[in-house]
Motif scaffolding. Structure first.
Motif, PDB file in Angstrom:
ATOM      1  N   LEU A 228       0.917  -1.188  -0.025  1.00 52.32           N
ATOM      2  CA  LEU A 228      -0.107  -0.183   0.048  1.00 52.32           C
ATOM      3  C   LEU A 228       0.747   1.341   0.158  1.00 52.32           C
ATOM      4  O   LEU A 228       0.764   2.211  -0.783  1.00 52.32           O
ATOM      5  CB  LEU A 228      -0.724  -0.153   1.233  1.00 52.32           C
ATOM      6  N   ALA A 229       1.963   1.081   1.098  1.00 49.52           N
ATOM      7  CA  ALA A 229       2.831   2.131   1.081  1.00 49.52           C
ATOM      8  C   ALA A 229       3.625   2.679  -0.173  1.00 49.52           C
ATOM      9  O   ALA A 229       3.815   3.716  -0.561  1.00 49.52           O
ATOM     10  CB  ALA A 229       3.717   2.010   2.260  1.00 49.52           C
ATOM     11  N   ALA A 230       3.767   1.288  -1.085  1.00 54.07           N
ATOM     12  CA  ALA A 230       4.606   1.603  -2.144  1.00 54.07           C
ATOM     13  C   ALA A 230       3.887   2.338  -3.379  1.00 54.07           C
ATOM     14  O   ALA A 230       4.678   2.810  -4.380  1.00 54.07           O
ATOM     15  CB  ALA A 230       5.133   0.155  -2.689  1.00 54.07           C
ATOM     16  N   MET A 231       2.672   2.657  -3.328  1.00 50.02           N
ATOM     17  CA  MET A 231       2.112   3.527  -4.124  1.00 50.02           C
ATOM     18  C   MET A 231       2.262   4.922  -4.070  1.00 50.02           C
ATOM     19  O   MET A 231       2.030   5.717  -5.110  1.00 50.02           O
ATOM     20  CB  MET A 231       0.498   3.408  -4.223  1.00 50.02           C
ATOM     21  N   PHE A 232       2.873   5.253  -3.019  1.00 50.51           N
ATOM     22  CA  PHE A 232       3.056   6.888  -2.562  1.00 50.51           C
ATOM     23  C   PHE A 232       4.461   7.314  -2.943  1.00 50.51           C
ATOM     24  O   PHE A 232       5.415   6.291  -2.873  1.00 50.51           O
ATOM     25  CB  PHE A 232       2.728   6.958  -1.093  1.00 50.51           C
ATOM     26  N   ASP A 233       4.511   8.483  -3.059  1.00 46.80           N
ATOM     27  CA  ASP A 233       6.023   9.181  -3.123  1.00 46.80           C
ATOM     28  C   ASP A 233       6.118  10.488  -2.277  1.00 46.80           C
ATOM     29  O   ASP A 233       5.382  11.316  -2.454  1.00 46.80           O
ATOM     30  CB  ASP A 233       6.137   9.555  -4.787  1.00 46.80           C
ATOM     31  N   PRO A 234       6.721  10.084  -1.322  1.00 42.61           N
ATOM     32  CA  PRO A 234       7.595   9.127  -0.943  1.00 42.61           C
ATOM     33  C   PRO A 234       6.906   7.667  -0.330  1.00 42.61           C
ATOM     34  O   PRO A 234       5.877   7.998   0.237  1.00 42.61           O
ATOM     35  CB  PRO A 234       8.831   9.741  -0.099  1.00 42.61           C
ATOM     36  N   PRO A 235       7.325   6.588  -0.560  1.00 40.63           N
ATOM     37  CA  PRO A 235       6.431   5.454   0.137  1.00 40.63           C
ATOM     38  C   PRO A 235       6.773   5.249   1.473  1.00 40.63           C
ATOM     39  O   PRO A 235       6.848   4.297   2.035  1.00 40.63           O
ATOM     40  CB  PRO A 235       6.979   4.435  -0.851  1.00 40.63           C
ATOM     41  N   TRP A 236       6.840   6.335   2.323  1.00 35.29           N
ATOM     42  CA  TRP A 236       6.909   6.153   3.704  1.00 35.29           C
ATOM     43  C   TRP A 236       6.269   7.546   4.458  1.00 35.29           C
ATOM     44  O   TRP A 236       6.076   8.471   3.933  1.00 35.29           O
ATOM     45  CB  TRP A 236       8.558   5.966   4.302  1.00 35.29           C
ATOM     46  N   THR A 237       6.288   6.866   5.653  1.00 34.24           N
ATOM     47  CA  THR A 237       5.678   8.167   6.368  1.00 34.24           C
ATOM     48  C   THR A 237       6.760   9.193   6.878  1.00 34.24           C
ATOM     49  O   THR A 237       7.754   8.894   7.132  1.00 34.24           O
ATOM     50  CB  THR A 237       5.138   7.567   8.002  1.00 34.24           C
ATOM     51  N   THR A 238       6.147  10.466   6.573  1.00 34.39           N
ATOM     52  CA  THR A 238       7.453  11.545   7.039  1.00 34.39           C
ATOM     53  C   THR A 238       7.034  12.480   8.306  1.00 34.39           C
ATOM     54  O   THR A 238       5.767  12.518   8.608  1.00 34.39           O
ATOM     55  CB  THR A 238       7.305  12.472   5.860  1.00 34.39           C
ATOM     56  N   CYS A 239       8.075  12.704   9.007  1.00 30.71           N
ATOM     57  CA  CYS A 239       7.847  13.838  10.113  1.00 30.71           C
ATOM     58  C   CYS A 239       8.428  15.047   9.787  1.00 30.71           C
ATOM     59  O   CYS A 239       9.552  14.886   9.392  1.00 30.71           O
ATOM     60  CB  CYS A 239       8.399  13.124  11.324  1.00 30.71           C
ATOM     61  N   HIS A 240       7.807  16.258  10.037  1.00 35.74           N
ATOM     62  CA  HIS A 240       8.337  17.411   9.238  1.00 35.74           C
ATOM     63  C   HIS A 240       8.130  18.411  10.336  1.00 35.74           C
ATOM     64  O   HIS A 240       7.082  18.567  11.210  1.00 35.74           O
ATOM     65  CB  HIS A 240       7.698  17.681   8.145  1.00 35.74           C
ATOM     66  N   VAL A 241       9.134  19.264  10.320  1.00 37.69           N
ATOM     67  CA  VAL A 241       8.933  20.617  11.375  1.00 37.69           C
ATOM     68  C   VAL A 241       9.324  21.814  10.336  1.00 37.69           C
ATOM     69  O   VAL A 241      10.387  21.945   9.790  1.00 37.69           O
ATOM     70  CB  VAL A 241      10.129  20.613  12.405  1.00 37.69           C
ATOM     71  N   GLY A 242       8.151  22.397  10.291  1.00 43.79           N
ATOM     72  CA  GLY A 242       8.393  23.415   9.151  1.00 43.79           C
ATOM     73  C   GLY A 242       8.194  24.745   9.786  1.00 43.79           C
ATOM     74  O   GLY A 242       8.362  25.712   9.095  1.00 43.79           O
ATOM     75  N   MET A 243       8.084  25.207  11.090  1.00 44.23           N
ATOM     76  CA  MET A 243       8.144  26.489  11.614  1.00 44.23           C
ATOM     77  C   MET A 243       8.544  26.203  13.096  1.00 44.23           C
ATOM     78  O   MET A 243       8.428  25.146  13.959  1.00 44.23           O
ATOM     79  CB  MET A 243       6.493  27.075  12.022  1.00 44.23           C
ATOM     80  N   ILE A 244       9.581  27.155  13.579  1.00 46.10           N
ATOM     81  CA  ILE A 244      10.079  27.240  15.045  1.00 46.10           C
ATOM     82  C   ILE A 244      10.325  28.583  15.415  1.00 46.10           C
ATOM     83  O   ILE A 244      10.401  29.658  14.552  1.00 46.10           O
ATOM     84  CB  ILE A 244      11.347  26.568  15.179  1.00 46.10           C
ATOM     85  N   SER A 245      10.165  28.858  16.500  1.00 45.48           N
ATOM     86  CA  SER A 245      10.385  30.165  17.053  1.00 45.48           C
ATOM     87  C   SER A 245      10.669  29.977  18.531  1.00 45.48           C
ATOM     88  O   SER A 245      10.281  29.092  19.259  1.00 45.48           O
ATOM     89  CB  SER A 245       9.212  31.229  17.084  1.00 45.48           C
ATOM     90  N   GLY A 246      11.727  31.016  19.071  1.00 51.54           N
ATOM     91  CA  GLY A 246      11.908  31.079  20.616  1.00 51.54           C
ATOM     92  C   GLY A 246      13.070  31.620  21.054  1.00 51.54           C
ATOM     93  O   GLY A 246      13.979  32.257  19.962  1.00 51.54           O
ATOM     94  N   GLY A 247      13.368  32.070  22.335  1.00 51.47           N
ATOM     95  CA  GLY A 247      14.538  32.741  22.524  1.00 51.47           C
ATOM     96  C   GLY A 247      14.303  34.127  22.592  1.00 51.47           C
ATOM     97  O   GLY A 247      13.487  34.773  21.881  1.00 51.47           O
ATOM     98  N   THR A 248      15.117  35.021  23.465  1.00 48.85           N
ATOM     99  CA  THR A 248      15.077  36.404  23.437  1.00 48.85           C
ATOM    100  C   THR A 248      16.622  37.015  23.207  1.00 48.85           C
ATOM    101  O   THR A 248      16.776  38.151  22.442  1.00 48.85           O
ATOM    102  CB  THR A 248      14.529  36.912  24.687  1.00 48.85           C
ATOM    103  N   ALA A 249      17.514  36.328  23.678  1.00 44.66           N
ATOM    104  CA  ALA A 249      19.014  36.957  23.732  1.00 44.66           C
ATOM    105  C   ALA A 249      20.013  35.781  23.582  1.00 44.66           C
ATOM    106  O   ALA A 249      19.667  34.666  23.999  1.00 44.66           O
ATOM    107  CB  ALA A 249      19.005  37.844  24.743  1.00 44.66           C
ATOM    108  N   HIS A 250      21.153  35.886  23.047  1.00 41.41           N
ATOM    109  CA  HIS A 250      22.171  34.872  22.661  1.00 41.41           C
ATOM    110  C   HIS A 250      22.630  34.674  24.202  1.00 41.41           C
ATOM    111  O   HIS A 250      23.223  33.398  24.466  1.00 41.41           O
ATOM    112  CB  HIS A 250      23.317  35.426  21.851  1.00 41.41           C
ATOM    113  N   ASN A 251      22.619  35.381  25.228  1.00 44.83           N
ATOM    114  CA  ASN A 251      23.006  34.974  26.436  1.00 44.83           C
ATOM    115  C   ASN A 251      22.018  34.626  27.603  1.00 44.83           C
ATOM    116  O   ASN A 251      22.393  34.745  28.949  1.00 44.83           O
ATOM    117  CB  ASN A 251      23.896  36.118  26.925  1.00 44.83           C
ATOM    118  N   ILE A 252      21.045  34.294  27.372  1.00 38.10           N
ATOM    119  CA  ILE A 252      19.840  34.090  27.952  1.00 38.10           C
ATOM    120  C   ILE A 252      19.437  32.413  27.806  1.00 38.10           C
ATOM    121  O   ILE A 252      19.244  32.156  26.435  1.00 38.10           O
ATOM    122  CB  ILE A 252      18.718  34.860  27.909  1.00 38.10           C
TER     123      ILE A 252
END
Ligand SMILES: [Zn+2]
Length: 388
Positions: A228-252
């Protein structure tokens, strides 16, 4: 009695409503409801109590019995902000054999054809019922359809075969991956970075979770896919991080880090398996954070959940679309649609609609006149079939 509009006229009316997902779709719903009422069709709406400026609409023609063919489309469109358009996105313009306008392809072209055929069906002696289902919030995670599907079953005889008209060049698409995602908020503890061992850096705590996704992807890629998976491109489950934010200063040491973890799972794999694995990784990191500072934590909230569309061998919806299009090849796609949600609710479901997904969401979005007419022909054949 209202005038019977052509499919192109209906598409023009629908595109003129700027139903970007974040905005109201009620003027469009009002228009469709009034148009259908003018032809003696009583549509019913479901208003989202959390967003009363949005509604789904559904209607039924033909014998009042179970087994309808359901034509399913979404009313919302993606924004046009920042996109270079050569003409007004909310006015259908015909040029060079194409109809330009936001939603012509995804998917007000199909919506127009579905409204057209419902009205035509009203004037025919249908032997089998036909239903229309127009949702909202499809483009922001397919969140509008599930409550609409429940309401339809409360108010109409249950349909059996659902055609979701996402642009597929009028081919029968019988499968797609499922998707779900978590907003992950890491709450750390701020100290000066020179004594970072007494603080909890939320960004650095997020890092192993993001790397967890890298490891899962590498493992999944290396594994032998199921048939069943082989029908798909890519033929596997993907985990993806598309957004990130955080922190306030380089020394905190960062107090906050927030990222979006998305999964696209191949049909045949359980969502729970991936959810549980991610939750376990999160709890492990959280325990390490709390060993330093007890109030550090990680909060998860599910942002969307779109079940996969699992190919149904000899499925009713697929067989119907194959008979109407003559397309007997197998097609699957990697994006999610409402078809999986109908299937999860016990309907047979398939994707088939005019236009090319490559034009969806683009500036100068268009559907070719040829594809639109192919969709028109499809609907005319559907009517004949329902009248037999
Ligand atoms: Zn769409």
């Amino acid at each position: 009695m209202t005038e019977r509009l052509s499919p192109v006229e209906i598409m023009g009316a629908l595109v003129a409503f700027p139903t970007v997902s974040r905005d109201t779709n009620l003027p469009l719903v009002d228009w469709v409801e009034t148009y259908l009422a003018g032809h003696g069709i009583t549509a019913q709406r479901w208003v989202d109590p959390d967003q009363p400026h949005k509604a789904a609409l559904f209607a039924h023609v033909g014998p009042w019995e179970e087994g309808a063919v359901v034509l399913s489309g979404h009313t919302d469109v993606v924004p046009v902000d920042g996109q270079p358009w050569d003409s007004d996105p909310f006015t259908v313009v015909e040029r060079d054999g194409k109809y330009f306008g936001r939603g012509t392809c995804d998917m007000k072209g199909f919506d127009a054809l579905a409204i057209w055929v419902l009205v035509e069906g009203r004037y025919r002696d249908l032997k089998r019922p036909l239903q229309l289902a127009l949702s909202f919030d499809e483009e922001v995670g397919c969140t509008g359809a599930p409550p609409m599907i429940v309401e339809m079953q409360n108010h109409l005889p249950k349909g059996s075969a659902v055609i979701v008209g996402e642009p597929s060049m009028m081919q029968a698409v019988t499968g797609h991956k499922g998707g779900f995602g978590y907003d992950t908020r890491v709450v750390g503890f701020e100290v000066h970075s020179s004594i970072m061992h007494t603080g909890v850096n939320a960004i650095m705590a997020a890092a192993p979770l993001i790397d967890w996704a890298n490891h899962r992807n590498a493992e999944n890629r290396a594994a032998t896919p199921s048939a069943l998976a082989a029908m798909f491109d890519p033929p596997w489950t993907t985990c993806h991080v598309g957004m990130i934010s955080g922190g306030t200063a380089h020394n905190i040491t960062a107090k906050d880090c927030r990222f979006a973890m998305d999964f696209r799972i191949v049909p045949g794999e359980a969502k729970e398996r991936w959810r549980d694995a991610y939750f376990e990784a999160v709890r492990e990191v959280e325990a390490q954070m709390q060993a330093v500072h007890p109030e550090a934590r990680i909060d998860l909230s599910e942002q969307f959940h779109v079940p996969p569309l699992v190919p149904e061998p000899e499925g009713e919806a697929e067989m119907l679309v194959r008979a109407l299009t003559g397309d007997n090849a197998g097609h699957v796609v990697s994006y999610g649609t409402e078809a999986g949600q109908f299937q999860e609710a016990g309907y047979s479901a398939v994707i088939c609609g005019p236009g090319d997904i490559a034009q969806a969401h683009q500036p100068n979005e268009f559907i070719t006149v040829a594809q639109f007419e192919a969709g028109h022909g499809f609907m005319a054949r559907l009517l004949d079939r329902l009248s037999e």
